[in-house]
Write an enzyme that holds these catalytic residues in place. Structure first.
Site, mmCIF file in Angstrom:
data_model
loop_
_atom_site.group_PDB
_atom_site.id
_atom_site.type_symbol
_atom_site.label_atom_id
_atom_site.label_comp_id
_atom_site.label_asym_id
_atom_site.label_seq_id
_atom_site.Cartn_x
_atom_site.Cartn_y
_atom_site.Cartn_z
ATOM 1 N N ASP A 105 11.914 -1.323 -7.145
ATOM 2 C CA ASP A 105 12.657 -0.525 -6.001
ATOM 3 C C ASP A 105 12.422 0.723 -6.311
ATOM 4 O O ASP A 105 11.940 1.304 -5.160
ATOM 5 C CB ASP A 105 13.983 -0.974 -5.984
ATOM 6 C CG ASP A 105 14.583 -2.216 -6.188
ATOM 7 O OD1 ASP A 105 14.915 -2.987 -7.065
ATOM 8 O OD2 ASP A 105 14.422 -3.003 -4.984
ATOM 9 N N TYR A 126 7.619 -11.661 -15.493
ATOM 10 C CA TYR A 126 9.105 -11.744 -15.758
ATOM 11 C C TYR A 126 9.076 -12.935 -17.105
ATOM 12 O O TYR A 126 8.151 -13.516 -17.272
ATOM 13 C CB TYR A 126 9.945 -12.544 -14.644
ATOM 14 C CG TYR A 126 9.778 -11.566 -13.652
ATOM 15 C CD1 TYR A 126 9.137 -11.806 -12.265
ATOM 16 C CD2 TYR A 126 10.458 -10.350 -13.732
ATOM 17 C CE1 TYR A 126 9.257 -10.883 -11.287
ATOM 18 C CE2 TYR A 126 10.465 -9.408 -12.457
ATOM 19 C CZ TYR A 126 9.692 -9.976 -11.380
ATOM 20 O OH TYR A 126 9.588 -8.896 -10.063
ATOM 21 N N GLN A 154 2.781 5.388 -13.073
ATOM 22 C CA GLN A 154 2.241 4.736 -12.178
ATOM 23 C C GLN A 154 0.473 4.849 -12.339
ATOM 24 O O GLN A 154 0.016 3.956 -12.015
ATOM 25 C CB GLN A 154 2.696 4.878 -10.880
ATOM 26 C CG GLN A 154 4.187 4.177 -10.721
ATOM 27 C CD GLN A 154 4.720 4.301 -9.269
ATOM 28 O OE1 GLN A 154 4.278 5.182 -8.295
ATOM 29 N NE2 GLN A 154 5.524 3.415 -8.587
ATOM 30 N N ARG A 175 3.594 -8.775 -11.242
ATOM 31 C CA ARG A 175 4.910 -9.653 -10.656
ATOM 32 C C ARG A 175 5.341 -8.431 -9.395
ATOM 33 O O ARG A 175 4.761 -7.638 -9.053
ATOM 34 C CB ARG A 175 5.800 -9.586 -11.805
ATOM 35 C CG ARG A 175 6.428 -8.101 -12.342
ATOM 36 C CD ARG A 175 7.094 -8.190 -13.458
ATOM 37 N NE ARG A 175 8.389 -7.010 -13.639
ATOM 38 C CZ ARG A 175 8.838 -7.043 -14.659
ATOM 39 N NH1 ARG A 175 8.560 -7.268 -15.808
ATOM 40 N NH2 ARG A 175 9.740 -5.882 -14.616
ATOM 41 N N GLY A 176 6.682 -9.222 -8.960
ATOM 42 C CA GLY A 176 7.449 -8.408 -8.058
ATOM 43 C C GLY A 176 6.782 -7.895 -7.014
ATOM 44 O O GLY A 176 6.271 -8.987 -6.032
ATOM 45 N N GLU A 177 6.535 -6.825 -6.676
ATOM 46 C CA GLU A 177 6.077 -6.251 -5.242
ATOM 47 C C GLU A 177 4.888 -5.176 -5.369
ATOM 48 O O GLU A 177 3.731 -5.325 -5.063
ATOM 49 C CB GLU A 177 6.734 -5.715 -4.682
ATOM 50 C CG GLU A 177 6.542 -4.998 -3.247
ATOM 51 C CD GLU A 177 7.723 -5.028 -2.074
ATOM 52 O OE1 GLU A 177 7.271 -4.472 -1.189
ATOM 53 O OE2 GLU A 177 8.558 -6.027 -2.041
ATOM 54 N N ASP A 178 5.335 -4.047 -6.292
ATOM 55 C CA ASP A 178 4.343 -2.886 -6.361
ATOM 56 C C ASP A 178 3.138 -3.133 -7.273
ATOM 57 O O ASP A 178 2.179 -3.028 -6.949
ATOM 58 C CB ASP A 178 5.073 -1.648 -6.794
ATOM 59 C CG ASP A 178 4.050 -0.428 -6.491
ATOM 60 O OD1 ASP A 178 3.953 0.092 -7.598
ATOM 61 O OD2 ASP A 178 3.731 -0.139 -5.544
ATOM 62 N N SER A 179 3.315 -3.955 -8.558
ATOM 63 C CA SER A 179 2.263 -4.122 -9.502
ATOM 64 C C SER A 179 1.283 -5.215 -8.456
ATOM 65 O O SER A 179 0.142 -5.153 -8.660
ATOM 66 C CB SER A 179 2.755 -4.776 -10.455
ATOM 67 O OG SER A 179 3.695 -6.023 -10.472
#
Ligand code: TRH
Length: 366
Positions: free
Chosen positions: A15, A181, A242, A258-262
């Protein structure tokens, strides 16, 4: 133009990572005066070069970072022209009331989570009237097509990546990076790597600690050092900014993200990847994974697509034996997957970027 970005940290780094990346790009490339209101500024300490949560008066890469505190009347200055609410985080009540009372209301954008699912295109940009106040926010969906809000991509990203690759010549074994994760499939994959050809696994500090410790029988090595078992060397790298993380991805042959940004950064790295989608109830994340693989597989040789699909689905199911069984075929198809990753990155790179799309979207409504 002034713009406020609001962000509440649910968990992990995404986020904050997405909100910061957007804020930074709007300030750097579009000369927008950006304030990032975030409820847990400490989350940014390692991601943002030189960030000190106590020094809110300072600008970081042209962005003002303020602690989001609902009790405080956040908008001390005049309201901005644009308000971005990251991931439907909710705006402070006092701020909402000021927007509603304003003679000229800001454009109010709800930046949604990234998805490759086709239905995104039909809801991108739709209005959502506030239930009580004379305000309307707009849904803004990141995505992989021109009919969505696009993806975050800085103007000079490819040039920086290719310049890095121009000098990154040090000989090294097949290198994977691991940003995942907690995953019960990890020990089996580590076994597969330790008995395959020489592999270097670079892991940011604090990632998969329990899984690595269980496999090693002791804590993972401290940042900057490594340990070897069989043909596998595990190197712990510092959790960096970053930009430093981008270089980690650029210097690898295969990236677990994972997730979104990476996940998006790994696509800009133009190297094969395995995406560990943020686990959701009812396995909704597996639907998101399938939607992405359906898009990604277009134009990819069948055997390579099958290998990537088998590993990605086993990895997201936490199925160790299946992930380990999928690795040899994936490794054998690496050259094909790498060419495809370069094509994929270039094709996505031809679409307009999210920050520019967001400003254009708002300009059409201001
Ligand atoms: O940390 P995440 O798992 O974040 C997740 C997702 O965003 C998910 O969508 C959301 O629902 C959940 O949080 C609440 O993964 P993500 O999105 O890849 O964000 C990680 C950020 O951390 C990204 O901006 C890159 C950054 N990063 C660094 O700056 N330095 C590093 O060394 C590493 C490993 C990551």
């Amino acid at each position: 133009m002034r713009l406020d970005v609001f962000c509440r940290v649910v968990d992990n780094f995404g986020d904050a990572g997405v909100a910061w990346r957007l804020a930074r790009q709007l300030a750097a490339e579009h000369g927008v005066e950006v304030t990032l209101w975030i409820d847990a500024p400490a989350t940014l300490v390692r991601m943002v070069e030189g960030f000190d949560p106590a020094r809110t008066e300072a600008l970081y890469d042209g962005v003002r970072i303020e602690r989001l505190d609902d009790a405080a009347d956040t908008a001390v200055d005049a309201l901005p022209a644009i308000v971005v609410e990251a991931f439907g985080c909710g705006l402070p009540p006092a701020y909402l009331n000021r927007m509603a009372a304003a003679p000229v209301q800001p454009a109010w954008i709800n930046l949604e989570y990234l998805s490759a699912e086709p239905w995104i295109e039909s809801v991108h940009g739709l209005p959502s009237p506030h239930p009580r106040l004379p305000l309307t926010r707009r849904f803004f969906f990141p995505g992989f097509t021109a009919a969505t809000g696009g993806l975050l991509r800085e103007r000079d990203l490819f040039a920086r990546r290719d310049a890095f690759r121009g000098v990154d010549r040090a000989p090294r074994p097949f290198t994977v990076t691991l940003f995942c994760y907690p995953n019960p499939a990890l020990p089996a994959l580590l076994d597969a790597w330790s008995s395959a050809s020489a592999t270097l696994c670079r892991v940011p500090e604090g990632v998969a600690t329990a899984g690595l410790a269980a496999w090693l029988g002791r804590p993972p090595p401290p940042p900057g050092s490594s340990t070897t078992r069989g043909r596998l060397t595990i190197e712990t790298v510092p959790f960096g900014t970053q930009d430093q993380y981008d270089r980690l991805l650029w210097g690898a042959d295969f990236n677990f993200v994972r997730g979104e940004d990476s996940f998006v950064r790994a696509q800009w790295a133009a190297r094969p990847l395995a995406w560990h989608a943020y686990p959701q109830s009812g396995d909704a994340h597996l639907v998101k994974l399938d939607a992405f693989l359906d898009r990604y597989d277009a134009g990819l040789a069948t055997d390579a697509a099958a290998a990537m699909g088998a590993l990605s689905r086993a990895w997201n199911r936490g199925d160790g034996p299946a992930a380990a069984a999928a690795w040899p075929a994936l490794h054998a198809a690496h050259a094909t997957l790498r060419e495809h990753a370069e094509r994929w990155s270039a094709a996505l790179g031809a679409l307009p970027d999210l920050a520019g799309n967001l400003l254009d979207f708002c300009r059409n409504r201001l």
